[in-house]
Design a protein around this motif. Structure first.
Motif, mmCIF file in Angstrom:
data_model
loop_
_atom_site.group_PDB
_atom_site.id
_atom_site.type_symbol
_atom_site.label_atom_id
_atom_site.label_comp_id
_atom_site.label_asym_id
_atom_site.label_seq_id
_atom_site.Cartn_x
_atom_site.Cartn_y
_atom_site.Cartn_z
ATOM 1 N N GLU A 134 0.549 -1.080 -0.339
ATOM 2 C CA GLU A 134 0.170 0.594 -0.075
ATOM 3 C C GLU A 134 0.736 1.154 -0.118
ATOM 4 O OE1 GLU A 134 -3.537 -0.043 -0.038
ATOM 5 O OE2 GLU A 134 -3.091 -2.160 0.417
ATOM 6 N N PRO A 135 0.219 2.299 -0.481
ATOM 7 C CA PRO A 135 1.427 3.320 -1.023
ATOM 8 C C PRO A 135 0.552 4.280 0.996
ATOM 9 C CG PRO A 135 -0.274 3.699 -1.648
ATOM 10 C CD PRO A 135 -0.642 2.317 -1.662
ATOM 11 N N SER A 149 -2.508 2.881 14.577
ATOM 12 C CA SER A 149 -3.937 1.737 14.022
ATOM 13 C C SER A 149 -3.412 1.337 12.662
ATOM 14 C CB SER A 149 -5.110 2.323 13.326
ATOM 15 O OG SER A 149 -5.224 3.817 12.581
ATOM 16 N N HIS A 150 -2.587 0.927 11.624
ATOM 17 C CA HIS A 150 -1.766 -0.174 10.725
ATOM 18 C C HIS A 150 -1.124 -0.585 10.846
ATOM 19 C CE1 HIS A 150 -4.734 3.134 10.180
ATOM 20 N NE2 HIS A 150 -5.320 2.729 8.013
ATOM 21 N N ASP A 151 -0.358 -1.921 9.810
ATOM 22 C CA ASP A 151 0.451 -2.727 10.541
ATOM 23 C C ASP A 151 1.603 -2.309 8.725
ATOM 24 O OD1 ASP A 151 2.434 -4.501 10.012
ATOM 25 O OD2 ASP A 151 1.207 -6.220 9.997
ATOM 26 N N THR A 152 2.871 -1.681 9.688
ATOM 27 C CA THR A 152 3.827 -1.672 8.647
ATOM 28 C C THR A 152 4.143 -2.251 7.482
ATOM 29 O OG1 THR A 152 5.599 -2.348 9.807
ATOM 30 C CG2 THR A 152 4.634 -0.041 10.686
ATOM 31 N N ALA A 153 3.624 -3.707 7.680
ATOM 32 C CA ALA A 153 3.622 -4.881 6.847
ATOM 33 C C ALA A 153 2.951 -4.780 5.540
ATOM 34 C CB ALA A 153 3.906 -6.300 7.286
ATOM 35 N N ASP A 154 1.975 -4.010 5.799
ATOM 36 C CA ASP A 154 0.819 -3.374 4.384
ATOM 37 C C ASP A 154 1.930 -2.301 3.911
ATOM 38 O OD1 ASP A 154 -0.201 -5.523 5.280
ATOM 39 O OD2 ASP A 154 -1.661 -4.472 6.496
ATOM 40 N N TYR A 155 2.880 -1.422 4.454
ATOM 41 C CA TYR A 155 3.935 -0.393 3.728
ATOM 42 C C TYR A 155 4.960 -1.017 3.391
ATOM 43 C CZ TYR A 155 -1.272 1.033 4.789
ATOM 44 O OH TYR A 155 -2.636 1.635 5.334
#
Length: 86
Positions: free
Chosen positions: A6-7, A23-29
């Motif tokens: 994800e950007p 609230s977000h996982d860094t692995a997605d970015y």
């Protein structure tokens, strides 16, 4: 596994960015497999002031030792403490 990341969005300030990453996982970015270790040699550790009562005779002996080594007595105390708890 090559997956589409994800950007990372733009943030108006540090508080908004902090709230996002809470609230977000860094692995997605971020592809952490491609991350490089960074060394920051000029950073100084966080310090805090303390008050320590010492007998005058001990402080005089510490200051004399510091003078022999040509270092500030507080730096010498910090060095001795770091060696002891090391």
């Amino acid at each position: 596994m090559n997956r589409k990341l994800e950007p990372i969005p733009s943030f108006k300030d540090e508080a908004e960015e902090r709230a996002f990453w809470e609230s977000h996982d860094t692995a997605d970015y971020v592809d952490w497999a491609q991350a490089a270790r960074v060394v920051l040699p000029n950073l100084k550790p966080t310090t805090t002031s303390i008050s320590l009562r010492l007998p005058v005779s001990i402080l005089d002996r510490i200051k004399a030792e510091a003078n022999k080594r040509d270092v500030p007595y507080q730096s010498l105390i910090k060095t001795w403490l770091a060696e002891k708890v090391g």
